[in-house]
Design an enzyme around this catalytic site. Structure first.
Site, PDB file in Angstrom:
ATOM      1  CG  HIS A 254      -2.235  -0.928   1.025  1.00  0.00           C
ATOM      2  ND1 HIS A 254      -3.200  -1.002   0.317  1.00  0.00           N
ATOM      3  CD2 HIS A 254      -2.270  -1.978   2.080  1.00  0.00           C
ATOM      4  CE1 HIS A 254      -3.849  -1.964   0.441  1.00  0.00           C
ATOM      5  NE2 HIS A 254      -3.420  -2.553   1.603  1.00  0.00           N
ATOM      6  CB  CYS A 294      -2.012   4.009  -4.071  1.00  0.00           C
ATOM      7  SG  CYS A 294      -3.350   2.971  -4.847  1.00  0.00           S
TER       8      CYS A 294
END
Length: 430
Positions: A254, A294
């Site tokens: 992440h 991301c």
């Protein structure tokens, strides 16, 4: 049999032998006689349907004596005349049919998986055709990357790493270098499990091992562990700088804007704690960073068709509320004697501020596209050309499905030379 690789190329274009089998034969059997024997053993399993294409392949590769033994009527047949016309071979010399008899005589247009080279120059049109047709289907688990074998170098001398311009990085060491692969998947406290990331990691490990790297996989790292692992890896490649030509750092996790999250949900600053750790290491040699995460929360979605829900098929590597996370920053500054980012390439899965998409079943689109392009073209493309192929491949994949969001990778290049991976080639001398 002469020119066994050319025989295999034609048989592959005719659908007789799969590319994976060609790659296996070329990789596992470096001795020409063993390679030819294995090719014949495989053809015996294909039955009578392989006979006609084999005769044609032998003829085009200059094996007229074998053609005469196998099918004495072939040289007088219409099929031979059609091949002559298609490949522009002379049909008669002194009343006798002829074909290519040496490398110099051959000007075959190879099937779309190889390069046609006349005067040792790559045809841009041929390469574009390869790109368009080769990347539609991703390589499966257990794939074999195409290696730059001695036979291919014999056919295309301009691909010989030892003859390339001085403007290319030296990429011939064995091992080629070290690859650190960090994969944060399912030990997060509150963040979503990154389903599909293990698929990415498994295929990445296979890819870079086939490219000649020693891969060091690490899974589900805490903040302290990640900082330590990165620092130790930087020390390792510095210790090995005289025997290795390249280093690769891959992180799957992440992320946020400029950060990567560890499984204890603390943010590691990409610039200060990852990239900068290598500023004064492996000086003069390429250092590649690949980051699947991301870089913000914005989503480049198109309108979702009525009755559909794209979230059922895609997951992002963003977090629900980035500002609520603790960002750990030591505030330390490193001094260096070389320009920062020298000889580095940083490849992000998405542009700044946007999310990066991942399929729970198949892995992330960016990583899977990268693996497919590398496995099929690293033997003749440099890194910058493969980046272009990945960009176009991803664009085509997203455009093909109305319910999917868009995603554009970001490549930050600080390399000073062309970077060819030369898979399968190595030299012990420094």
């Amino acid at each position: 049999m002469c020119q066994a690789t050319k025989v295999m190329d034609y048989l592959e274009s005719a659908g007789v032998i799969p590319r994976s089998v060609c790659s296996r034969i070329l990789h596992q059997y470096p001795v020409p006689e063993d390679r030819k024997r294995e090719l014949i053993n495989f053809l015996l399993t294909r039955g009578k349907h392989a006979f006609k294409p084999l005769v044609e392949a032998l003829y085009l590769a200059g094996n007229q004596h074998l053609v005469q033994l196998l099918d004495e009527k072939f040289l007088l047949s219409n099929i031979r005349q059609q091949l002559d016309a298609e490949y522009h071979f002379p049909t008669l010399v002194g009343g006798q049919p002829t074909g290519p008899t040496s490398i110099e005589d051959e000007q075959l247009r190879r099937m779309d998986t190889n390069i046609e080279s006349i005067d040792n120059k790559i045809s841009v049109d041929d390469l574009n055709n390869i790109e368009v047709t080769k990347f539609e289907d991703e390589v499966p688990m257990g794939f074999e990357a195409q290696l730059l074998t001695a036979d291919l170098i014999e056919q295309y001398p301009h691909l010989d790493p030892t003859r390339r311009s001085d403007k290319c990085y030296r990429m011939l060491s064995k091992p080629r270098g070290y690859c650190l692969l960090i994969n944060n998947v399912d030990a997060f406290k509150t963040m979503e499990v990154r389903q599909g990331s293990d698929v990415d990691a498994s295929k990445l490990k296979s890819l870079f091992e086939q490219l000649g790297f020693i891969v060091l996989p690490r899974r589900n790292l805490t903040y302290t562990e990640m900082i330590s692992v990165i620092e130790n890896f930087a020390k390792l490649i510095e210790e090995k700088k005289d025997s290795c030509d390249c280093s690769v750092v891959i992180i799957l996790s992440h992320g946020g804007n400029g950060t990567i999250y560890t499984v204890d949900e603390l943010a590691v600053n990409i610039d200060e704690h990852i990239i900068s750790a290598f500023d004064d290491h492996l000086i003069g040699k390429p250092k590649l960073f690949i980051i699947q995460a991301c870089r913000g929360s914005q989503c480049n979605n198109r309108s979702v068709p009525s009755g559909s829900n794209s979230s059922n098929f895609w997951s992002s590597d963003s977090i629900s509320n980035e500002t609520s996370r603790t960002i750990v920053d030591s505030g330390s500054h490193r001094s260096t004697m070389v320009p920062i980012r020298s000889d580095m390439a940083i490849w992000y899965s998405t542009v700044k501020d946007y999310v990066s998409w991942r399929s729970p079943d198949d892995g992330s689109i960016f990583i899977q596209s990268l693996i497919t392009v590398f496995a099929r073209t690293a033997w003749y493309y440099d890194l910058s050309r493969m980046v272009t192929c990945v960009n176009r491949t991803m664009d085509e994949k997203f455009a093909a499905h109305e319910s999917t969001p868009f995603q554009t990778p970001c490549f930050e290049c600080h390399l000073r030379h062309d970077l060819y991976f030369n898979p399968g080639c190595c030299s012990e001398s420094r």
